[in-house]
Enzyme design. Structure first.
Site, PDB file in Angstrom:
ATOM      1  N   ALA A  20      11.314  11.917  -9.296  1.00 22.48           N
ATOM      2  CA  ALA A  20      11.869  12.454 -10.535  1.00 22.48           C
ATOM      3  C   ALA A  20      12.477  13.845 -10.322  1.00 22.48           C
ATOM      4  CB  ALA A  20      10.780  12.511 -11.600  1.00 22.48           C
ATOM      5  N   GLY A  70       8.171  -1.455  -3.440  1.00 22.28           N
ATOM      6  CA  GLY A  70       9.366  -0.615  -3.402  1.00 22.28           C
ATOM      7  C   GLY A  70      10.273  -0.891  -4.587  1.00 22.28           C
ATOM      8  N   ARG A  71      11.320  -0.087  -4.716  1.00 14.26           N
ATOM      9  CA  ARG A  71      12.245  -0.211  -5.844  1.00 14.26           C
ATOM     10  C   ARG A  71      13.669  -0.314  -5.323  1.00 14.26           C
ATOM     11  NH1 ARG A  71       9.982   0.858 -10.730  1.00 14.26           N
ATOM     12  NH2 ARG A  71      11.916   1.655 -11.622  1.00 14.26           N
ATOM     13  N   HIS A 113      -8.993  35.100  -3.759  1.00 15.87           N
ATOM     14  CA  HIS A 113     -10.270  34.540  -3.319  1.00 15.87           C
ATOM     15  C   HIS A 113     -11.221  34.449  -4.501  1.00 15.87           C
ATOM     16  CE1 HIS A 113     -13.800  33.692  -0.928  1.00 15.87           C
ATOM     17  NE2 HIS A 113     -14.439  34.634  -1.614  1.00 15.87           N
ATOM     18  N   ALA A 143       0.852  -1.202   0.000  1.00 14.92           N
ATOM     19  CA  ALA A 143       0.000   0.000   0.000  1.00 14.92           C
ATOM     20  C   ALA A 143       0.878   1.239   0.000  1.00 14.92           C
ATOM     21  CB  ALA A 143      -0.931   0.004   1.209  1.00 14.92           C
TER      22      ALA A 143
HETATM   23  P1  FAD Z   1      15.348   6.340 -14.194  1.00 10.27           P
HETATM   24  O1  FAD Z   1      14.200   7.167 -14.578  1.00 10.27           O
HETATM   25  O2  FAD Z   1      15.066   4.958 -13.696  1.00 10.27           O
HETATM   26  O3  FAD Z   1      16.285   6.266 -15.471  1.00 10.27           O
HETATM   27  C1  FAD Z   1      17.448   5.484 -15.508  1.00 10.27           C
HETATM   28  C2  FAD Z   1      17.796   5.215 -16.971  1.00 10.27           C
HETATM   29  O4  FAD Z   1      19.083   4.637 -17.020  1.00 10.27           O
HETATM   30  C3  FAD Z   1      16.867   4.220 -17.657  1.00 10.27           C
HETATM   31  O5  FAD Z   1      16.515   4.679 -18.934  1.00 10.27           O
HETATM   32  C4  FAD Z   1      17.699   2.957 -17.760  1.00 10.27           C
HETATM   33  O6  FAD Z   1      17.359   2.151 -18.883  1.00 10.27           O
HETATM   34  C5  FAD Z   1      19.082   3.545 -17.918  1.00 10.27           C
HETATM   35  N1  FAD Z   1      20.196   2.659 -17.555  1.00 10.27           N
HETATM   36  C6  FAD Z   1      20.338   1.968 -16.399  1.00 10.27           C
HETATM   37  N2  FAD Z   1      21.548   1.341 -16.393  1.00 10.27           N
HETATM   38  C7  FAD Z   1      22.153   1.651 -17.560  1.00 10.27           C
HETATM   39  C8  FAD Z   1      23.409   1.345 -18.129  1.00 10.27           C
HETATM   40  N3  FAD Z   1      24.313   0.600 -17.487  1.00 10.27           N
HETATM   41  N4  FAD Z   1      23.695   1.837 -19.364  1.00 10.27           N
HETATM   42  C9  FAD Z   1      22.812   2.618 -20.037  1.00 10.27           C
HETATM   43  N5  FAD Z   1      21.610   2.957 -19.523  1.00 10.27           N
HETATM   44  C10 FAD Z   1      21.297   2.496 -18.313  1.00 10.27           C
HETATM   45  N6  FAD Z   1       8.371  10.276  -9.274  1.00 10.27           N
HETATM   46  C11 FAD Z   1       7.844  11.508  -9.138  1.00 10.27           C
HETATM   47  O7  FAD Z   1       8.563  12.441  -8.766  1.00 10.27           O
HETATM   48  N7  FAD Z   1       6.529  11.768  -9.418  1.00 10.27           N
HETATM   49  C12 FAD Z   1       5.689  10.783  -9.835  1.00 10.27           C
HETATM   50  O8  FAD Z   1       4.506  11.045 -10.073  1.00 10.27           O
HETATM   51  C13 FAD Z   1       6.208   9.468  -9.978  1.00 10.27           C
HETATM   52  N8  FAD Z   1       5.414   8.470 -10.396  1.00 10.27           N
HETATM   53  C14 FAD Z   1       5.951   7.222 -10.566  1.00 10.27           C
HETATM   54  C15 FAD Z   1       5.106   6.189 -10.972  1.00 10.27           C
HETATM   55  C16 FAD Z   1       5.603   4.920 -11.131  1.00 10.27           C
HETATM   56  C17 FAD Z   1       4.688   3.816 -11.590  1.00 10.27           C
HETATM   57  C18 FAD Z   1       6.992   4.660 -10.897  1.00 10.27           C
HETATM   58  C19 FAD Z   1       7.571   3.289 -11.101  1.00 10.27           C
HETATM   59  C20 FAD Z   1       7.832   5.671 -10.479  1.00 10.27           C
HETATM   60  C21 FAD Z   1       7.317   6.969 -10.307  1.00 10.27           C
HETATM   61  N9  FAD Z   1       8.116   8.007  -9.855  1.00 10.27           N
HETATM   62  C22 FAD Z   1       7.584   9.250  -9.690  1.00 10.27           C
HETATM   63  C23 FAD Z   1       9.555   7.820  -9.564  1.00 10.27           C
HETATM   64  C24 FAD Z   1      10.400   8.295 -10.761  1.00 10.27           C
HETATM   65  O9  FAD Z   1      10.022   7.599 -11.917  1.00 10.27           O
HETATM   66  C25 FAD Z   1      11.867   8.074 -10.460  1.00 10.27           C
HETATM   67  O10 FAD Z   1      12.199   8.689  -9.233  1.00 10.27           O
HETATM   68  C26 FAD Z   1      12.730   8.676 -11.549  1.00 10.27           C
HETATM   69  O11 FAD Z   1      12.441   8.101 -12.796  1.00 10.27           O
HETATM   70  C27 FAD Z   1      14.218   8.481 -11.224  1.00 10.27           C
HETATM   71  O12 FAD Z   1      14.983   9.047 -12.240  1.00 10.27           O
HETATM   72  P2  FAD Z   1      16.450   8.518 -12.570  1.00 10.27           P
HETATM   73  O13 FAD Z   1      16.933   9.369 -13.686  1.00 10.27           O
HETATM   74  O14 FAD Z   1      17.243   8.422 -11.344  1.00 10.27           O
HETATM   75  O15 FAD Z   1      16.256   7.012 -13.084  1.00 10.27           O
HETATM   76  P1  NAD Z   2       6.721   2.298  -1.635  1.00 12.53           P
HETATM   77  O1  NAD Z   2       7.966   2.227  -0.871  1.00 12.53           O
HETATM   78  O2  NAD Z   2       6.009   3.589  -1.776  1.00 12.53           O
HETATM   79  O3  NAD Z   2       5.666   1.269  -1.034  1.00 12.53           O
HETATM   80  C1  NAD Z   2       5.914  -0.106  -0.932  1.00 12.53           C
HETATM   81  C2  NAD Z   2       5.001  -0.678   0.127  1.00 12.53           C
HETATM   82  O4  NAD Z   2       5.074  -2.093   0.056  1.00 12.53           O
HETATM   83  C3  NAD Z   2       5.410  -0.278   1.542  1.00 12.53           C
HETATM   84  O5  NAD Z   2       4.307   0.250   2.227  1.00 12.53           O
HETATM   85  C4  NAD Z   2       5.921  -1.576   2.139  1.00 12.53           C
HETATM   86  O6  NAD Z   2       5.713  -1.676   3.540  1.00 12.53           O
HETATM   87  C5  NAD Z   2       5.097  -2.605   1.382  1.00 12.53           C
HETATM   88  N1  NAD Z   2       5.680  -3.943   1.354  1.00 12.53           N
HETATM   89  C6  NAD Z   2       6.980  -4.279   1.209  1.00 12.53           C
HETATM   90  N2  NAD Z   2       7.120  -5.623   1.209  1.00 12.53           N
HETATM   91  C7  NAD Z   2       5.880  -6.154   1.342  1.00 12.53           C
HETATM   92  C8  NAD Z   2       5.364  -7.489   1.395  1.00 12.53           C
HETATM   93  N3  NAD Z   2       6.169  -8.551   1.320  1.00 12.53           N
HETATM   94  N4  NAD Z   2       4.026  -7.657   1.549  1.00 12.53           N
HETATM   95  C9  NAD Z   2       3.205  -6.576   1.624  1.00 12.53           C
HETATM   96  N5  NAD Z   2       3.637  -5.291   1.594  1.00 12.53           N
HETATM   97  C10 NAD Z   2       4.960  -5.086   1.439  1.00 12.53           C
HETATM   98  O7  NAD Z   2       7.072   1.651  -3.059  1.00 12.53           O
HETATM   99  P2  NAD Z   2       6.275   1.610  -4.421  1.00 12.53           P
HETATM  100  O8  NAD Z   2       4.830   1.883  -4.223  1.00 12.53           O
HETATM  101  O9  NAD Z   2       6.715   0.354  -5.065  1.00 12.53           O
HETATM  102  O10 NAD Z   2       6.902   2.814  -5.201  1.00 12.53           O
HETATM  103  C11 NAD Z   2       8.317   2.879  -5.377  1.00 12.53           C
HETATM  104  C12 NAD Z   2       8.789   4.291  -5.369  1.00 12.53           C
HETATM  105  O11 NAD Z   2       8.444   4.918  -6.606  1.00 12.53           O
HETATM  106  C13 NAD Z   2       8.141   5.164  -4.314  1.00 12.53           C
HETATM  107  O12 NAD Z   2       8.769   5.042  -3.076  1.00 12.53           O
HETATM  108  C14 NAD Z   2       8.348   6.523  -4.892  1.00 12.53           C
HETATM  109  O13 NAD Z   2       9.635   6.944  -4.565  1.00 12.53           O
HETATM  110  C15 NAD Z   2       8.240   6.282  -6.381  1.00 12.53           C
HETATM  111  N6  NAD Z   2       6.900   6.694  -6.846  1.00 12.53           N
HETATM  112  C16 NAD Z   2       6.528   7.996  -6.668  1.00 12.53           C
HETATM  113  C17 NAD Z   2       5.269   8.390  -7.068  1.00 12.53           C
HETATM  114  C18 NAD Z   2       4.867   9.814  -6.854  1.00 12.53           C
HETATM  115  O14 NAD Z   2       5.741  10.630  -6.592  1.00 12.53           O
HETATM  116  N7  NAD Z   2       3.587  10.145  -6.942  1.00 12.53           N
HETATM  117  C19 NAD Z   2       4.393   7.502  -7.647  1.00 12.53           C
HETATM  118  C20 NAD Z   2       4.803   6.181  -7.784  1.00 12.53           C
HETATM  119  C21 NAD Z   2       6.067   5.783  -7.383  1.00 12.53           C
END
Ligand code: FAD
Ligand code: NAD
Length: 481
Positions: free
Chosen positions: A336, A287-288, A460, A197
């Site tokens: 991001a 989580g990631r 407002h 969640a």
């Molecule tokens: P990434 O975006 O993961 O980019 C890394 C890049 O490096 C990728 O293209 C990958 O292919 C490339 N790469 C990796 N290793 C190599 C290598 N050895 N050689 C060449 N290329 C390589 N964050 C927000 O702030 N707001 C949001 O609303 C939000 N929503 C999200 C929703 C979801 C479903 C998910 C999964 C994430 C979300 N996030 C959000 C988190 C956000 O996507 C990440 O924090 C952000 O993308 C991180 O940026 P980055 O540049 O560090 O890495």
């Molecule tokens: P998260 O860390 O937000 O949530 C993961 C949840 O999974 C936690 O509450 C954790 O306790 C639970 N969990 C872990 N192991 C479990 C298990 N075995 N069984 C049940 N529950 C378990 O991670 P996420 O939702 O995967 O998102 C990853 C990251 O991507 C976020 O932390 C955030 O940084 C980024 N993200 C950001 C946005 C945004 O900014 N709006 C949107 C999506 C993702």
């Protein structure tokens, strides 16, 4: 002979591509290496954020919210909708078009800024010393069978993160889905299970719930949204379960998953009682993890911390000279905007300027309905740290604009240091708080007091008046409550 650059950026997500553009703006000859391929097998810049993260998820949240409004909210405005239906494939094509527009846009921006863009996996090989002042890092770039090398004086690692896997729930993106699969479903599942969640679980759970799925979210921790302010988390859980219709079970422990015609999740509930959840699709969002696979950290002795992140100091400097790392692959929130700002700061440091990111004022937003946003410390963090504080709070219910929108759930809370009145945290749950949080971030960056916000004129009727009244509330002088 390998090509030589001032800066090589590995990864073209929001951390890497922004760093590359800023380097080029500062006159540095820059290459950006990225290996991402879209489902059609074509190079697609923008990383997780643009391909399978922020942007596609927000596109689906918007589509599903419009459907929800038409189904349940238009009637109150006198708008009658008959024969409403949802075409999931049109919603997905719209999302894909938005993604393609942005990923192509990044390619254009790199070109416009004269950044060399290379598709392939970048691996650190070694450093080559040509003379005392000319030490270059050598990077192999591999694309299929083709391998090349580039050399650069400075390297910025921005390789992002990948979804954390659960051994008992192997993702196939057909029935057991990670974020990429959850964003690409071709029809609304009747029963959808979500493990975790967290932010993804709540956002993706909301999308499919609005479109008609029965959504059950299973969370291991005993509490709900434990990183958020407790009061906000409590309000969110109330709204998500009573109004949105999400079923959220906390404190569970999964013992196994069986897949047959359906997917059965076996788990113990918070009381330890054995339970089963039968679903058609299951999202795993637990989580990631930082992505260092194939990066060649071991080739050059790059230090990782004990959780597998690239170890950096507060200026994103790694253990090796002239190698920096930014974004999800280093400590701090996986967001991001945090990645991009670190990218800018590192580019400016390399160019001899002062670059730094204040991790204490990174805003968080969860794009559910209502939205949740915060910056700074929560009440529980202040209590744990023994910091004396005052709070002011104001509900959206008492705000004219929120009433006109018909979005009256939630509140804004301002926390300020007891003696100095300096703002320490701002917590919001309500309509469009993703936009409202920026005012709180500016205030905190300028070390504002709650009185500063209280004395600023707010338009407002606007939602921003809720922040104004919450700030007035710190000195117990809110007017409309
Ligand atoms: P990434 O975006 O993961 O980019 C890394 C890049 O490096 C990728 O293209 C990958 O292919 C490339 N790469 C990796 N290793 C190599 C290598 N050895 N050689 C060449 N290329 C390589 N964050 C927000 O702030 N707001 C949001 O609303 C939000 N929503 C999200 C929703 C979801 C479903 C998910 C999964 C994430 C979300 N996030 C959000 C988190 C956000 O996507 C990440 O924090 C952000 O993308 C991180 O940026 P980055 O540049 O560090 O890495
Ligand atoms: P998260 O860390 O937000 O949530 C993961 C949840 O999974 C936690 O509450 C954790 O306790 C639970 N969990 C872990 N192991 C479990 C298990 N075995 N069984 C049940 N529950 C378990 O991670 P996420 O939702 O995967 O998102 C990853 C990251 O991507 C976020 O932390 C955030 O940084 C980024 N993200 C950001 C946005 C945004 O900014 N709006 C949107 C999506 C993702």
């Amino acid at each position: 002979m390998s090509q030589s650059f001032d800066v090589a950026v590995i990864g073209a997500g929001p951390g890497g591509y922004v760093a590359a553009i800023r380097c080029a703006q500062l006159g540095l000859n820059t290459v950006c290496i990225d290996e991402w391929k879209n489902p059609q097998g074509k190079a697609s810049l923008g990383g997780t954020c643009l391909n399978v993260g922020c942007i596609p998820s927000k596109a689906l949240l918007e589509s599903s919210e419009n459907y929800e409004r038409a189904a349940h909210k238009f009637a109150a405005h006198g708008i009658k909708v008959e024969g409403l239906s949802m075409d999931v494939s049109t919603m997905m094509s719209r999302k894909d078009k938005i993604v393609a527009g942005f990923t192509g846009g990044v390619a254009m921006l790199l070109k416009k800024n004269k950044v060399t863009s290379i598709h392939g996996r970048g691996t650190l090989l070694k450093s080559v010393k040509y003379d005392v002042s000319n030490v270059l890092w050598q990077i192999e770039v591999k694309n299929g069978d083709k391998a090349d090398t580039v050399e650069a004086k400075h390297v910025i690692l921005a390789t992002g993160s990948t979804p954390r896997q659960l051994p008992f729930a192997p993702v196939d993106n057909e029935r057991i889905l990670d974020n990429a699969g959850a964003l690409a479903l071709t029809e609304t599942p009747k029963r959808l299970g979500v493990i975790g969640a967290g932010v993804i679980g709540l956002e993706m759970g909301s999308v499919w719930r609005r479109l008609g799925s029965e959504v059950t979210i299973l969370e291991a921790l005993p509490g709900f949204l434990m990183a958020a302010d407790e009061q906000v988390a409590k309000e969110a859980k109330k709204i998500f379960t009573k109004e949105t219709g999400l079923v959220i079970q906390t404190g569970i422990k999964i013992s196994g998953i069986k897949t047959g015609e359906t997917i059965t999740v076996e788990y113990a509930d918070a009381e330890g009682k054995a339970q089963q959840l039968e679903v058609d699709k299951l999202i795993v969002a637990v989580g990631r993890v930082p992505n260092t696979a194939g990066l060649g950290a071991e080739n050059v002795g790059l230090r990782l911390d004990d959780r597998g992140y690239i170890a950096v100091d507060s200026y994103c400097r790694t253990s090796l000279p002239n190698i920096y790392a930014v974004g999800d692959v280093v400590r701090g929130p996986m967001l991001a905007h945090k990645a991009s700002e670190e990218g800018v700061a590192v580019a400016e440091t390399i160019a001899g300027q002062a670059g730094h990111v204040n991790l204490d004022t990174i805003p968080w937003v969860i794009y559910t309905s209502p939205e949740i946003a915060w910056v700074g410390k929560t009440e529980q963090e202040l209590k744990t740290a023994g910091i004396a504080y005052k709070g002011g709070q104001f509900p959206f219910m008492a705000n004219g604009r929120a009433r006109a929108l018909g979005e009256t759930g939630g509140f804004v809370k301002v926390l300020a240091e007891a003696n100095t009145d300096r703002i320490l945290g701002v917590h919001m749950i309500g309509p469009y708080v993703s936009e409202m949080i920026a005012e709180a971030v500016v205030a905190m960056e300028f070390a504002a007091s709650s009185e500063d916000i209280a004395r600023i004129v707010h338009a407002h009727p606007s939602l921003s008046e809720v922040l104004h009244e919450a700030a007035l509330g710190v000195a117990k002088r809110a007017v409309h409550i």
